[in-house]
Scaffold this motif. Sequence first.
Motif, PDB file in Angstrom:
ATOM      1  N   TYR A 526       0.868  -1.195   0.000  1.00  8.36           N
ATOM      2  CA  TYR A 526       0.000   0.000   0.000  1.00  8.36           C
ATOM      3  C   TYR A 526       0.902   1.242   0.000  1.00  8.36           C
ATOM      4  CZ  TYR A 526      -3.650   3.332   1.290  1.00  8.36           C
ATOM      5  OH  TYR A 526      -4.513   4.405   1.313  1.00  8.36           O
ATOM      6  N   GLN A 527       1.312   1.646  -1.195  1.00  9.38           N
ATOM      7  CA  GLN A 527       2.247   2.756  -1.386  1.00  9.38           C
ATOM      8  C   GLN A 527       2.172   3.192  -2.843  1.00  9.38           C
ATOM      9  OE1 GLN A 527       6.402   0.528  -2.064  1.00  9.38           O
ATOM     10  NE2 GLN A 527       5.451   0.006  -0.094  1.00  9.38           N
ATOM     11  N   LEU A 528       2.787   4.316  -3.134  1.00 10.33           N
ATOM     12  CA  LEU A 528       2.789   4.791  -4.517  1.00 10.33           C
ATOM     13  C   LEU A 528       3.620   3.868  -5.397  1.00 10.33           C
ATOM     14  CD1 LEU A 528       3.193   8.682  -4.176  1.00 10.33           C
ATOM     15  CD2 LEU A 528       1.121   7.395  -4.687  1.00 10.33           C
ATOM     16  N   PRO A 529       3.148   3.609  -6.603  1.00 13.21           N
ATOM     17  CA  PRO A 529       3.919   2.743  -7.509  1.00 13.21           C
ATOM     18  C   PRO A 529       5.159   3.453  -8.037  1.00 13.21           C
ATOM     19  CG  PRO A 529       1.971   3.593  -8.626  1.00 13.21           C
ATOM     20  CD  PRO A 529       1.867   4.018  -7.192  1.00 13.21           C
ATOM     21  N   THR A 530       6.154   2.678  -8.359  1.00 13.05           N
ATOM     22  CA  THR A 530       7.342   3.237  -8.996  1.00 13.05           C
ATOM     23  C   THR A 530       6.993   3.570 -10.446  1.00 13.05           C
ATOM     24  OG1 THR A 530       8.123   1.074  -9.741  1.00 13.05           O
ATOM     25  CG2 THR A 530       8.810   1.792  -7.535  1.00 13.05           C
ATOM     26  N   SER A 531       7.906   4.231 -11.131  1.00 12.96           N
ATOM     27  CA  SER A 531       7.656   4.608 -12.521  1.00 12.96           C
ATOM     28  C   SER A 531       7.485   3.372 -13.403  1.00 12.96           C
ATOM     29  CB  SER A 531       8.804   5.477 -13.048  1.00 12.96           C
ATOM     30  OG  SER A 531      10.050   4.809 -12.874  1.00 12.96           O
ATOM     31  N   GLN A 532       8.181   2.285 -13.068  1.00 12.90           N
ATOM     32  CA  GLN A 532       8.052   1.057 -13.853  1.00 12.90           C
ATOM     33  C   GLN A 532       6.690   0.395 -13.605  1.00 12.90           C
ATOM     34  OE1 GLN A 532      11.482  -1.146 -12.508  1.00 12.90           O
ATOM     35  NE2 GLN A 532      12.737  -0.437 -14.254  1.00 12.90           N
ATOM     36  N   GLU A 533       6.271   0.381 -12.320  1.00  6.07           N
ATOM     37  CA  GLU A 533       5.016  -0.266 -11.957  1.00  6.07           C
ATOM     38  C   GLU A 533       3.812   0.517 -12.486  1.00  6.07           C
ATOM     39  OE1 GLU A 533       6.267  -2.192  -7.629  1.00  6.07           O
ATOM     40  OE2 GLU A 533       5.745  -0.069  -7.803  1.00  6.07           O
ATOM     41  N   GLN A 534       3.990   1.803 -12.601  1.00  8.03           N
ATOM     42  CA  GLN A 534       2.853   2.661 -12.928  1.00  8.03           C
ATOM     43  C   GLN A 534       2.227   2.308 -14.280  1.00  8.03           C
ATOM     44  OE1 GLN A 534       3.485   6.739 -12.149  1.00  8.03           O
ATOM     45  NE2 GLN A 534       1.706   7.434 -13.279  1.00  8.03           N
ATOM     46  N   THR A 535       3.028   1.939 -15.251  1.00  2.53           N
ATOM     47  CA  THR A 535       2.513   1.620 -16.585  1.00  2.53           C
ATOM     48  C   THR A 535       1.528   0.458 -16.528  1.00  2.53           C
ATOM     49  OG1 THR A 535       4.618   2.318 -17.546  1.00  2.53           O
ATOM     50  CG2 THR A 535       3.154   1.017 -18.948  1.00  2.53           C
ATOM     51  N   PHE A 536       1.885  -0.584 -15.791  1.00  2.14           N
ATOM     52  CA  PHE A 536       1.009  -1.759 -15.682  1.00  2.14           C
ATOM     53  C   PHE A 536      -0.239  -1.434 -14.869  1.00  2.14           C
ATOM     54  CE2 PHE A 536       5.358  -3.438 -16.135  1.00  2.14           C
ATOM     55  CZ  PHE A 536       5.197  -4.228 -17.258  1.00  2.14           C
ATOM     56  N   ILE A 537      -0.024  -0.764 -13.727  1.00  2.00           N
ATOM     57  CA  ILE A 537      -1.134  -0.467 -12.826  1.00  2.00           C
ATOM     58  C   ILE A 537      -2.126   0.485 -13.486  1.00  2.00           C
ATOM     59  CG2 ILE A 537      -1.754   0.644 -10.631  1.00  2.00           C
ATOM     60  CD1 ILE A 537       0.930  -0.436  -9.536  1.00  2.00           C
ATOM     61  N   LEU A 538      -1.597   1.488 -14.212  1.00  5.86           N
ATOM     62  CA  LEU A 538      -2.467   2.456 -14.885  1.00  5.86           C
ATOM     63  C   LEU A 538      -3.304   1.768 -15.956  1.00  5.86           C
ATOM     64  CD1 LEU A 538      -3.199   5.452 -14.979  1.00  5.86           C
ATOM     65  CD2 LEU A 538      -1.438   5.775 -16.715  1.00  5.86           C
ATOM     66  N   GLY A 539      -2.726   0.767 -16.620  1.00  2.60           N
ATOM     67  CA  GLY A 539      -3.487   0.026 -17.624  1.00  2.60           C
ATOM     68  C   GLY A 539      -4.650  -0.716 -17.002  1.00  2.60           C
ATOM     69  N   TYR A 540      -4.417  -1.350 -15.856  1.00  5.61           N
ATOM     70  CA  TYR A 540      -5.489  -2.040 -15.139  1.00  5.61           C
ATOM     71  C   TYR A 540      -6.580  -1.040 -14.717  1.00  5.61           C
ATOM     72  CZ  TYR A 540      -3.552  -6.754 -14.586  1.00  5.61           C
ATOM     73  OH  TYR A 540      -3.122  -8.047 -14.810  1.00  5.61           O
ATOM     74  N   ALA A 541      -6.145   0.142 -14.253  1.00  6.77           N
ATOM     75  CA  ALA A 541      -7.098   1.153 -13.781  1.00  6.77           C
ATOM     76  C   ALA A 541      -7.969   1.672 -14.927  1.00  6.77           C
ATOM     77  CB  ALA A 541      -6.351   2.310 -13.120  1.00  6.77           C
ATOM     78  N   LYS A 542      -7.364   1.923 -16.077  1.00  9.82           N
ATOM     79  CA  LYS A 542      -8.125   2.416 -17.232  1.00  9.82           C
ATOM     80  C   LYS A 542      -9.149   1.388 -17.695  1.00  9.82           C
ATOM     81  CE  LYS A 542      -4.758   5.691 -19.127  1.00  9.82           C
ATOM     82  NZ  LYS A 542      -3.853   5.999 -20.257  1.00  9.82           N
ATOM     83  N   ASN A 543      -8.745   0.137 -17.734  1.00 13.99           N
ATOM     84  CA  ASN A 543      -9.667  -0.925 -18.149  1.00 13.99           C
ATOM     85  C   ASN A 543     -10.832  -1.060 -17.160  1.00 13.99           C
ATOM     86  OD1 ASN A 543      -8.139  -1.573 -20.399  1.00 13.99           O
ATOM     87  ND2 ASN A 543      -6.929  -3.133 -19.335  1.00 13.99           N
TER      88      ASN A 543
END
Length: 788
Positions: A526-543
Motif C-alpha cells: 500500500y504505497q505509490l507505484p514506482t515509474s516502472q510499476e505505474q505503466t502496468f497499474i495504470l493500464g489495469y485502472a483504465k480498463n
Amino acid sequence: MKNAIQVGFWEKLARIILKNRITILVILSALTIFLGYQWKNLSMTYTEANLLPKDHIANKEYQKFLDKFGEEGNLIVIGFQDKNFFTPKNYAAWNELMTGLKESKEVDLVVSLNDLKKLEKDTVNEKFVLAPFIDQSKTLDPAYLKSVQHDLFNNLPFYEGLLFNKESGSVRSAIYMNKKLVNTAERKTFILENLVPKIDKFEKTTGIDLRVSGMPYIRTINADNMKGEIGLFIGAALLTVSLIFFFFFRSFRATFISICILIVGVIWSFGTLGLFGYKITILTAIIPPLIIVIGITNCIFLINKYQQEIKLHNNQAKALQRVISKIGVSTLMTNLTTAIGFATFMITGNDLLFEFGMVTSINVISVYLLTLFIVPIIYSFLPLPKEKHLYHLTKTYISTLLNVVENLVRSKRKFVYIIYGLLLVFSVIGVSQMKVSGSLIGEMPKSASFFKDILFYEKEFNGVMPLEIMIDTKKKKGVMKPSTIRKMDELQNTIAEIPELAKPVSVVNLVKYAKQAFYNGNPEYYQLPTSQEQTFILGYAKNATKNSKENLMKAYVDSTGQYARITTFMKDIGTDEMAKVEKKLHSKIDEIFPKDRFEVTVTGKALVFQKGTSYLVDNLIESLIFAILTIAALILYLFRSFKMVMASVITNILPLCITSGLMGYFGIPLKPSTILVFSIAFGISVDNAIQFMAKYRHDLLQSGGKVKKSVFSALRETGISTFYTSVVLILGFATFTLSSFSGTIALGGLISCTLAFAMFANLVVLPSLVLTFEKKKTKKEELENLEK
C-alpha cells in the motif's frame, strides 16, 4: 423657537391620539391580523450560518470548490466501539440498518462494513474489479466474522482512519446524503423520521451504543433544539417581566395592559420575519423575547409617568396629554438609540446579521409606537388609578436608594470617580487577556447527545468538520501525472502529522490501493507505484473504468482531470489554532506546488466559519464605534451641548469596558454570539442617560438655569424609572441563560452584566459628571445662595 415647535408637535400628537382612539385601535388590530397572517411564511433555516459577505475571497473560493465537486457537507457518520459487534446477531442488525438507509431516496451512497468493496486484480481481463469484502452467505458463522474482523484491521490500510481505528477498534460507516436535498426540509424528515428511529431500533436489539455525527445530523438536531427553545424564551421572558412589573406597580390592570402590548409586539416581530421571507436562525429566533424585554421598558416609563401625574393633580385628561407630550420625545430618543444599536449590524456586509439588525430595529420602533398609542388610549377608557396603585411611588426602599445616590452625587463625587477609575484599570487588564474563537460547533449545546458523539469522533477519527484542499493543475488530465501524485502525497503526509486534522483522502489513496490490489492485496504494497510499476497499474485502472458506472476517482478528480481534492476533517479548535494549522498547510503548499503551475485552495465549511468569526470581530468593532458616534450625534441634536454628550458617552462606555474585562478574566472568547453584546448593550444602556438628560434639560429651563436643583430634581424623578427598567432588563435578558446553546447563554448573561453596571453608572456617575462639567455654574449658584 425650536423648543416651542417641538412642544407644539407632541401636544398636537397627543390630541390626535386621544381624539381618534377607536380609529387607531382598529388600524392596529388590522395591522396585527395582517402580520399574524405572515406567519405562514415562517420556516427554520436549513443551511449553516455564513458570517462572511458573498463577495469575500473565502466565499468565492468555497463556491468554486462546490462548483467543481458539489456539496461537501453531506456526510453522516455512524460508528461504535464495541468488542462484541462481530457476532451473527449484531452483524445482522447492522446489515438491516445500513440496507434500510441505503434504500432511502435521501441517501446517495453508503460506505459500510456490510457491503464494503475491496479492490482486486482480474488477471484475465487485465483490470481491477470491486469485489464484496464479506460473503453474506457465511455471516451466520461466528468464526467467519472473527476472520472478517482480523482482515479488516490488518489487510485494508486504505480504509484505516476512514472506516476504522486500528488501535482502538472503533468502526464507523459513511452515509452520503443527496446533495440536492441536504439543505432542504427533506433533510430534517430523513434524520428525525428515518435515521433516528432505525438507530434506536438497532441499539435496543444489540445493546450497542451508536455514535452519530456529521454536519447534516448535527444541523438538524441543533435546529430542532433551537425551535423548541423559541417558546421557552418567549414564555420565560413574558413571565419574568410580568412578575417584576407587578412587583413594582402592584397593579393587575397595568400588568395586563403591558403584557397585551408585548404579545402584540411578538406577533409583529414574527410577522415581520414572515413578511420579508426570512428564515428562523439562531439569531432571529431571539428577536421576539428581545422585543418583550425592550418593550416593557416603554410601558414602565409611560405608566410610571401617568401615575406620577395622577398623584400630582388627579386630572386624567391632563395626565394622558403629558404622558405623550413629555415622555413621547424622550422615549422616542431612547428607542432610536436602541434601534441604532441593532441597526449597526446591517453594515457588516453579512446577510445573517443584516436580517437580524433590520428586523430587530424595525420592531424596536414598532413596539415603541404601539406602546405610545395603546397606553394612553386604554387608560382613557379606564377609571383613575386607586391610591394603592400609586403607593409604589413613595416606597421606602426606593426613597432610601435615591437618598444614597443623591448623597454620593452631592458630596462624594471624588469617591465615585476613584471607583470609576479602578474599574477602568481592572477592565483594561482583563481586555488584554481576551481571545478570539469561533467554530461550527462552538455555539451548540454541550449537553446535547450529539456533542458527546462529536468528542468521540474527535478522539477516534480526529473530528467531523470538513476541510478541503482543491488543486488546479492548470492542464487537462494533469492530476494523474506521477509528479502531481507525488506532490499530493507529500502534502498528505504533512496533513497526517498535524494532530488537529484527520487522515486525508484523495486520489493518492486510490493509487496506493491500486498497487496493493496489483500485488494481490498484500498490505505491504500500500504505497505509490514506482515509474516502472505505474505503466502496468495504470493500464489495469483504465480498463476498470471503461463502461463502468463505479468510477472510484470521480469523487476526488473532476471530469476533466484538471482539478483534484484532498479531503480531511478537523477537530473543534479555536480561531488562533486554526490560523496556525492553515499557516502550516500554506507553507507546505508554497514549498511543493509552484504557483506558476498550480493553484491550490484551502477551503471547507469549517474554515469559512473560522474566517467569518475574525471578519465579524473586525467589522463589529467598527459598527460599535459607528453606533457610539451616531447615538452621540442624536444626543447632541437633542441637547445642543458637547458636555452632555461627553457625560452620556463616558458614563455608558464604562459598562462595556467592565464586561470586556470580565470576559478576559473568565476566559470567555470573542465569538459570533459574544460580539453582539456590545452594540446591543450600549444602545439599551444609554436610554436611561437620555431620560435623565431630557428631564434635567426640562428642569433647567423651568428653574432659570439652576444646575444643582435641576440635577437632583431629574435624579429623583427618573431614578425610579431607571431602577425599574434596569432591573426588568437585567432579569429579562437573564432568561436567555435558560438556553442550552452556549452562545445564547453568553449573550444573555453578558448583556445582563453590562446593564447592571450601566444602572450604577447612570444613577451615580452621570449626575456626578454633569455637576463636574458645570462646576463654574454650581460654584456661582453656591455664592449666590451664601449672599442671600
